[in-house]
Design a protein around this motif. Structure first.
Motif, PDB file in Angstrom:
ATOM      1  N   PHE A  80      11.493  -3.603 -30.464  1.00  0.00           N
ATOM      2  CA  PHE A  80      11.857  -4.726 -31.328  1.00  0.00           C
ATOM      3  C   PHE A  80      12.314  -5.972 -30.569  1.00  0.00           C
ATOM      4  N   LEU A  81      12.764  -5.828 -29.318  1.00  0.00           N
ATOM      5  CA  LEU A  81      13.208  -7.010 -28.579  1.00  0.00           C
ATOM      6  C   LEU A  81      12.096  -8.040 -28.371  1.00  0.00           C
ATOM      7  N   PRO A  82      10.855  -7.626 -28.049  1.00  0.00           N
ATOM      8  CA  PRO A  82       9.803  -8.636 -27.916  1.00  0.00           C
ATOM      9  C   PRO A  82       9.584  -9.441 -29.205  1.00  0.00           C
ATOM     10  N   ILE A  83       9.776  -8.796 -30.357  1.00  0.00           N
ATOM     11  CA  ILE A  83       9.614  -9.494 -31.639  1.00  0.00           C
ATOM     12  C   ILE A  83      10.737 -10.500 -31.832  1.00  0.00           C
ATOM     13  N   LEU A  84      11.981 -10.064 -31.587  1.00  0.00           N
ATOM     14  CA  LEU A  84      13.119 -10.969 -31.747  1.00  0.00           C
ATOM     15  C   LEU A  84      13.033 -12.138 -30.768  1.00  0.00           C
ATOM     16  N   LEU A  85      12.696 -11.844 -29.515  1.00  0.00           N
ATOM     17  CA  LEU A  85      12.599 -12.905 -28.508  1.00  0.00           C
ATOM     18  C   LEU A  85      11.434 -13.846 -28.796  1.00  0.00           C
ATOM     19  N   GLY A  86      10.363 -13.306 -29.371  1.00  0.00           N
ATOM     20  CA  GLY A  86       9.238 -14.153 -29.752  1.00  0.00           C
ATOM     21  C   GLY A  86       9.639 -15.156 -30.822  1.00  0.00           C
ATOM     22  N   GLY A  92      12.173 -22.732 -30.144  1.00  0.00           N
ATOM     23  CA  GLY A  92      12.447 -23.673 -29.068  1.00  0.00           C
ATOM     24  C   GLY A  92      13.598 -23.297 -28.169  1.00  0.00           C
ATOM     25  N   VAL A  93      14.094 -22.053 -28.309  1.00  0.00           N
ATOM     26  CA  VAL A  93      15.199 -21.609 -27.459  1.00  0.00           C
ATOM     27  C   VAL A  93      14.637 -21.147 -26.112  1.00  0.00           C
ATOM     28  N   LEU A  94      15.183 -21.691 -25.027  1.00  0.00           N
ATOM     29  CA  LEU A  94      14.719 -21.325 -23.697  1.00  0.00           C
ATOM     30  C   LEU A  94      15.191 -19.918 -23.333  1.00  0.00           C
ATOM     31  N   GLU A  95      14.307 -19.131 -22.740  1.00  0.00           N
ATOM     32  CA  GLU A  95      14.689 -17.773 -22.348  1.00  0.00           C
ATOM     33  C   GLU A  95      15.769 -17.783 -21.282  1.00  0.00           C
ATOM     34  N   SER A  96      15.864 -18.866 -20.523  1.00  0.00           N
ATOM     35  CA  SER A  96      16.917 -18.978 -19.515  1.00  0.00           C
ATOM     36  C   SER A  96      18.296 -19.100 -20.156  1.00  0.00           C
ATOM     37  N   LYS A  97      18.327 -19.376 -21.448  1.00  0.00           N
ATOM     38  CA  LYS A  97      19.585 -19.501 -22.185  1.00  0.00           C
ATOM     39  C   LYS A  97      19.892 -18.251 -23.008  1.00  0.00           C
ATOM     40  N   VAL A  98      19.123 -17.196 -22.794  1.00  0.00           N
ATOM     41  CA  VAL A  98      19.324 -15.936 -23.523  1.00  0.00           C
ATOM     42  C   VAL A  98      19.886 -14.887 -22.576  1.00  0.00           C
ATOM     43  N   ILE A 118      15.576   0.803 -21.363  1.00  0.00           N
ATOM     44  CA  ILE A 118      16.202   0.364 -22.613  1.00  0.00           C
ATOM     45  C   ILE A 118      15.484  -0.853 -23.189  1.00  0.00           C
ATOM     46  N   VAL A 119      15.319  -1.910 -22.388  1.00  0.00           N
ATOM     47  CA  VAL A 119      14.812  -3.179 -22.918  1.00  0.00           C
ATOM     48  C   VAL A 119      13.327  -3.389 -22.671  1.00  0.00           C
ATOM     49  N   GLY A 120      12.726  -2.572 -21.815  1.00  0.00           N
ATOM     50  CA  GLY A 120      11.336  -2.769 -21.434  1.00  0.00           C
ATOM     51  C   GLY A 120      11.255  -3.488 -20.101  1.00  0.00           C
ATOM     52  N   SER A 121      10.300  -3.106 -19.262  1.00  0.00           N
ATOM     53  CA  SER A 121      10.223  -3.644 -17.897  1.00  0.00           C
ATOM     54  C   SER A 121       9.974  -5.148 -17.879  1.00  0.00           C
ATOM     55  N   GLU A 122       9.125  -5.644 -18.775  1.00  0.00           N
ATOM     56  CA  GLU A 122       8.807  -7.076 -18.784  1.00  0.00           C
ATOM     57  C   GLU A 122      10.027  -7.913 -19.141  1.00  0.00           C
ATOM     58  N   ILE A 123      10.761  -7.486 -20.166  1.00  0.00           N
ATOM     59  CA  ILE A 123      11.960  -8.227 -20.579  1.00  0.00           C
ATOM     60  C   ILE A 123      13.034  -8.150 -19.507  1.00  0.00           C
ATOM     61  N   ALA A 124      13.167  -6.999 -18.865  1.00  0.00           N
ATOM     62  CA  ALA A 124      14.169  -6.839 -17.809  1.00  0.00           C
ATOM     63  C   ALA A 124      13.915  -7.802 -16.650  1.00  0.00           C
ATOM     64  N   GLN A 125      12.671  -8.171 -16.429  1.00  0.00           N
ATOM     65  CA  GLN A 125      12.322  -9.089 -15.347  1.00  0.00           C
ATOM     66  C   GLN A 125      12.506 -10.555 -15.763  1.00  0.00           C
ATOM     67  N   ARG A 126      12.406 -10.821 -17.083  1.00  0.00           N
ATOM     68  CA  ARG A 126      12.452 -12.216 -17.567  1.00  0.00           C
ATOM     69  C   ARG A 126      13.826 -12.661 -18.039  1.00  0.00           C
ATOM     70  N   ILE A 127      14.590 -11.737 -18.636  1.00  0.00           N
ATOM     71  CA  ILE A 127      15.843 -12.092 -19.285  1.00  0.00           C
ATOM     72  C   ILE A 127      17.016 -11.499 -18.519  1.00  0.00           C
ATOM     73  N   GLN A 128      18.099 -12.260 -18.395  1.00  0.00           N
ATOM     74  CA  GLN A 128      19.298 -11.741 -17.739  1.00  0.00           C
ATOM     75  C   GLN A 128      19.921 -10.645 -18.606  1.00  0.00           C
ATOM     76  N   VAL A 129      20.142  -9.471 -18.015  1.00  0.00           N
ATOM     77  CA  VAL A 129      20.759  -8.347 -18.714  1.00  0.00           C
ATOM     78  C   VAL A 129      22.133  -8.103 -18.099  1.00  0.00           C
ATOM     79  N   ILE A 130      23.155  -8.116 -18.938  1.00  0.00           N
ATOM     80  CA  ILE A 130      24.538  -7.942 -18.493  1.00  0.00           C
ATOM     81  C   ILE A 130      25.014  -6.547 -18.875  1.00  0.00           C
TER      82      ILE A 130
END
Length: 379
Positions: A80-86, A92-98, A118-130
């Motif tokens: 579901f994260l790819p859908i929400l992030l899409g 217009g929200v920058l992924e660098s701000k997520v 947990i989040v998927g390999s592609e998202i883990a590489q693109r989005i900061q995970v805390i």
């Protein structure tokens, strides 16, 4: 002859029970998704509960925090994260701000591989995970105190975001009533002192045993849930996306909208699917946690032990299947059992409560009335 194939870790154990000995099989209602996880997610987003539309809420977002469950909770986040992030990207929200925050509570952190799972390999590489750390005081901000006296320390990344999206799954919880919803923020993203004070409410001040309102499926008379709900006046939460999973970890439904209202709807469905009426207790109850990650450690596996306890006669036996590949799950858990005297044990809990003391108490209560045989990789 009744045959069974129960999950343990990532494998299964097959066995048979002769008909004269077999009483019943307690399992959730059979349900399968009528459409794809993506379609289920989109339908939920288009029909929010007690909330403005997703696009209206997040269209002017400058900094977004998305809170998702840790490795002990399978929520379908990688789906579901790819859908929400899409949707966020289309606004217009920058992924660098997520930022994605893993709601660890007091649980240990994650390896890079676990985060990808947990989040998927592609998202883990693109989005900061805390990886939330309840002991990292530098990452926490004190916001106030609940009516029960619980100090509210919350991960600063939640507070620095102008919008907070909570995305997880609704499940039964043995003392908090239900997991998911507000629990994603507190205790999920809270400090250790907050979590400890909240969980201490599980101890009945008169008896020293578990509070009668702290049970699976109970919200309204549950002091833990009442305290969590009260803490939300300090913690921002703008939208909830919550899945319902089948026992095979398939997304079968989703709810979205206002944090508390949408979570209530999800909890109603969890009850409808997973609450089972017991007509007669058995001499022997054989229970599986459902495999990994539900049996990732003993602390998590105890939840299935707790459910099985409702179904066994006093003096009976629970045979539990739980791999526990990551051990006990808490450094503080076993030390509670150094105290052999029950009264002193309960007095120590009342005076010096520590997280996982509730699980220790619940386990001790069970061993006073039944025998537990635990099949695992634990020493």
């Amino acid at each position: 002859m009744a045959t069974f194939n129960l999950a343990i870790g990532t494998g299964h154990t097959h066995f048979e029970i002769s008909d004269p000995c077999f009483l019943s099989a307690l399992q959730p209602k059979a349900i399968s998704a009528q459409t794809s996880p993506q379609s289920i997610a989109l339908q939920a987003l288009e029909n929010p509960v007690a909330s403005e539309q997703f696009d209206v809420i997040f269209k002017d977002t400058k900094n977004l925090a998305i809170v998702v469950p840790d490795k002990t909770r399978n929520s379908g986040a990688s789906l579901f994260l790819p859908i929400l992030l899409g949707r966020i990207r289309d606004l217009g929200v920058l992924e660098s701000k997520v930022r994605i925050i893993l709601a660890n509570g007091t649980h240990v952190g994650h390896s890079a591989e676990q985060i990808e799972r947990i989040v998927g390999s592609e998202i883990a590489q693109r989005i900061q995970v805390i990886d939330h750390d309840c002991h990292d005081t530098d990452s926490l901000t004190r916001l106030g105190e609940t009516k029960s006296g619980t100090p509210i320390f919350i991960n600063r990344n939640i507070l620095e975001a102008d919008k907070v999206l909570v995305a997880g799954t609704a499940i039964h919880h043995y003392f908090a009533g239900f997991g998911g919803g507000p629990k994603m923020l507190n205790p999920g993203c809270a400090g250790y002192e907050t979590i400890s004070k909240n969980h201490a409410l599980t101890i009945d001040p008169q008896s020293g045993w578990l509070h009668p309102g702290c049970r699976s499926g109970e919200i309204d008379s549950n002091p833990v849930q009442i305290d969590i709900a009260d803490s939300l006046r300090f913690i921002p939460a703008h939208f909830l996306f919550e899945t319902i999973l089948s026992d095979s970890a398939q997304i079968v439904a989703a709810f979205a909208g206002n944090l508390m209202a949408a979570h209530r709807r999800a909890c109603e469905m969890v009850d409808a699917l997973y609450k089972v009426r017991i007509t007669e207790k058995a001499d022997l109850v054989i229970v599986s946690c459902g495999g990994y990650p539900k049996d990732i450690n003993f602390i998590q596996a105890h939840k299935s032990l707790h459910n099985a306890f409702y179904a066994v006669k006093e003096g009976g036996v629970i045979l539990a299947l739980a791999e526990c590949r990551e051990g006990v799950g808490s450094q503080t858990f076993l030390e509670w059992f150094d105290c052999k005297d029950d009264e002193l044990f309960r007095e120590n809990l009342r005076r010096n409560y520590k997280v996982n003391g509730t699980t220790a108490l619940a386990l001790k209560m069970k061993t006073r009335s039944v025998k537990i045989v635990f099949v695992s990789s634990l020493p």
